[in-house]
Design a protein around this motif. Structure first.
Motif, mmCIF file in Angstrom:
data_model
loop_
_atom_site.group_PDB
_atom_site.id
_atom_site.type_symbol
_atom_site.label_atom_id
_atom_site.label_comp_id
_atom_site.label_asym_id
_atom_site.label_seq_id
_atom_site.Cartn_x
_atom_site.Cartn_y
_atom_site.Cartn_z
ATOM 1 N N ASP A 18 0.878 -1.255 -0.064
ATOM 2 C CA ASP A 18 -0.025 0.009 -0.027
ATOM 3 C C ASP A 18 0.789 1.123 -0.014
ATOM 4 O OD1 ASP A 18 -2.411 -1.368 0.277
ATOM 5 O OD2 ASP A 18 -2.397 -1.622 2.132
ATOM 6 N N GLU A 19 0.848 2.246 -0.957
ATOM 7 C CA GLU A 19 1.421 3.078 -1.348
ATOM 8 C C GLU A 19 0.673 4.526 -1.194
ATOM 9 O OE1 GLU A 19 5.010 2.964 -2.604
ATOM 10 O OE2 GLU A 19 5.066 0.941 -2.008
ATOM 11 N N PHE A 20 1.256 5.666 -1.083
ATOM 12 C CA PHE A 20 0.522 6.792 -1.114
ATOM 13 C C PHE A 20 1.394 8.029 -1.918
ATOM 14 C CE2 PHE A 20 -2.674 5.904 2.225
ATOM 15 C CZ PHE A 20 -2.099 5.160 2.665
ATOM 16 N N TRP A 21 0.565 8.645 -2.876
ATOM 17 C CA TRP A 21 1.326 9.708 -3.645
ATOM 18 C C TRP A 21 1.892 10.778 -2.860
ATOM 19 C CZ3 TRP A 21 2.753 7.745 -7.918
ATOM 20 C CH2 TRP A 21 2.181 6.929 -8.885
ATOM 21 N N THR A 22 2.958 11.449 -2.996
ATOM 22 C CA THR A 22 3.393 12.513 -2.334
ATOM 23 C C THR A 22 2.601 13.579 -2.962
ATOM 24 O OG1 THR A 22 5.407 11.357 -1.925
ATOM 25 C CG2 THR A 22 5.346 13.866 -1.524
ATOM 26 N N LEU A 23 1.819 14.487 -2.111
ATOM 27 C CA LEU A 23 1.192 15.549 -2.426
ATOM 28 C C LEU A 23 1.951 16.861 -2.161
ATOM 29 C CD1 LEU A 23 -2.374 14.200 -2.124
ATOM 30 C CD2 LEU A 23 -1.099 14.207 -4.049
ATOM 31 N N SER A 24 1.866 18.045 -2.749
ATOM 32 C CA SER A 24 2.140 19.343 -2.555
ATOM 33 C C SER A 24 1.057 20.249 -2.872
ATOM 34 C CB SER A 24 3.460 19.565 -3.032
ATOM 35 O OG SER A 24 3.378 19.527 -4.450
ATOM 36 N N ASP A 25 0.949 21.414 -2.629
ATOM 37 C CA ASP A 25 0.263 22.409 -2.800
ATOM 38 C C ASP A 25 0.120 22.381 -4.242
ATOM 39 O OD1 ASP A 25 -0.440 23.128 -0.073
ATOM 40 O OD2 ASP A 25 0.829 24.772 -0.191
ATOM 41 N N GLY A 26 -1.088 22.471 -4.921
ATOM 42 C CA GLY A 26 -1.368 22.758 -6.210
ATOM 43 C C GLY A 26 -1.180 24.073 -6.825
ATOM 44 N N ASP A 27 -0.473 23.808 -8.102
ATOM 45 C CA ASP A 27 -0.337 25.189 -9.004
ATOM 46 C C ASP A 27 -0.366 24.572 -10.332
ATOM 47 O OD1 ASP A 27 2.000 23.933 -9.203
ATOM 48 O OD2 ASP A 27 3.269 25.590 -8.440
ATOM 49 N N PHE A 28 -1.230 23.920 -10.590
ATOM 50 C CA PHE A 28 -0.998 23.134 -11.873
ATOM 51 C C PHE A 28 -1.909 23.874 -13.127
ATOM 52 C CE2 PHE A 28 -2.823 20.057 -15.175
ATOM 53 C CZ PHE A 28 -1.629 19.660 -15.708
ATOM 54 N N THR A 29 -2.871 24.482 -12.362
ATOM 55 C CA THR A 29 -3.891 25.319 -13.319
ATOM 56 C C THR A 29 -3.985 26.844 -12.812
ATOM 57 O OG1 THR A 29 -5.720 24.506 -12.109
ATOM 58 C CG2 THR A 29 -5.077 23.237 -14.079
ATOM 59 N N PRO A 30 -3.006 27.769 -12.922
ATOM 60 C CA PRO A 30 -3.253 28.889 -12.573
ATOM 61 C C PRO A 30 -4.365 29.481 -13.550
ATOM 62 C CG PRO A 30 -0.877 28.757 -13.005
ATOM 63 C CD PRO A 30 -1.607 27.254 -13.133
ATOM 64 N N PRO A 31 -4.905 30.223 -13.078
ATOM 65 C CA PRO A 31 -5.076 31.109 -11.959
ATOM 66 C C PRO A 31 -6.167 30.614 -10.873
ATOM 67 C CG PRO A 31 -6.363 32.049 -13.504
ATOM 68 C CD PRO A 31 -5.794 31.198 -14.166
ATOM 69 N N SER A 32 -6.206 29.080 -10.754
ATOM 70 C CA SER A 32 -7.368 28.266 -10.226
ATOM 71 C C SER A 32 -6.966 28.828 -8.601
ATOM 72 C CB SER A 32 -7.185 26.825 -10.427
ATOM 73 O OG SER A 32 -7.572 26.546 -11.428
ATOM 74 N N PRO A 33 -8.211 28.743 -7.899
ATOM 75 C CA PRO A 33 -7.893 29.087 -6.256
ATOM 76 C C PRO A 33 -6.965 28.007 -5.810
ATOM 77 C CG PRO A 33 -9.998 28.456 -7.033
ATOM 78 C CD PRO A 33 -9.419 28.302 -8.100
ATOM 79 N N LYS A 34 -6.584 28.392 -4.446
ATOM 80 C CA LYS A 34 -5.724 27.428 -3.773
ATOM 81 C C LYS A 34 -6.538 26.615 -3.243
ATOM 82 C CE LYS A 34 -1.759 30.075 -4.147
ATOM 83 N NZ LYS A 34 -0.683 29.495 -5.024
ATOM 84 N N GLY A 35 -6.040 25.329 -2.509
ATOM 85 C CA GLY A 35 -6.948 24.463 -1.866
ATOM 86 C C GLY A 35 -6.733 22.960 -2.517
ATOM 87 N N TYR A 36 -6.129 22.708 -3.560
ATOM 88 C CA TYR A 36 -5.928 21.438 -4.157
ATOM 89 C C TYR A 36 -4.497 21.063 -3.901
ATOM 90 C CZ TYR A 36 -4.311 23.342 -8.596
ATOM 91 O OH TYR A 36 -3.489 24.184 -9.425
#
Length: 134
Positions: A18-36
């Protein structure tokens, strides 16, 4: 974000982790709001969709390349050569990284068809770029 990894041991036996993806604050689709959150980019060489009819059951096989799969519909049972099984439902992810040895097999688990999306990866993601055990 959890996924199931299918690995090969040095002796050729396959097993799950069982593994888990390492996640960081999203900035893939600027100017989308923060929170993903997002993973780092994982290089891939192709994508294919696969449909399995009711009653389908694989033979034992190894992944031809590292494959990231996502169950789209139906229930899928995956078995490793050490006898462990996992039941995956729509939305569940698996990483087939058993490129040698005994391999794994898959079958539909509820008498209905199942569909998976497969991403052919350009290598097995390491813990620093995607998967981490927990």
């Amino acid at each position: 974000m959890k996924f199931v990894k299918i690995c090969s041991r040095a002796n050729g036996d396959s097993h799950f982790s069982d593994e888990f993806w390492t996640l960081s604050d999203g900035d893939f689709t600027p100017p989308s709001p923060k929170g993903y959150s997002v993973t780092e980019t994982i290089d891939a060489t192709g994508v294919l969709m696969m449909h399995h009819p009711p009653g389908y059951k694989d033979e034992w096989h190894c992944a031809p390349v590292p494959v990231l799969g996502t169950v789209l519909g139906g229930l899928v049972r995956i078995e490793t050569s050490d006898g462990d099984t996992r039941l995956l439902s729509p939305g569940d992810q698996f990483l087939a990284a058993d490129l040698h040895g005994s391999g794994h097999r898959m079958e539909e688990a509820n008498g209905r068809a199942y569909d998976v999306a497969l991403v052919l990866l350009d290598g097995i993601p390491d813990k620093g770029s995607g998967g981490q055990s927990e």
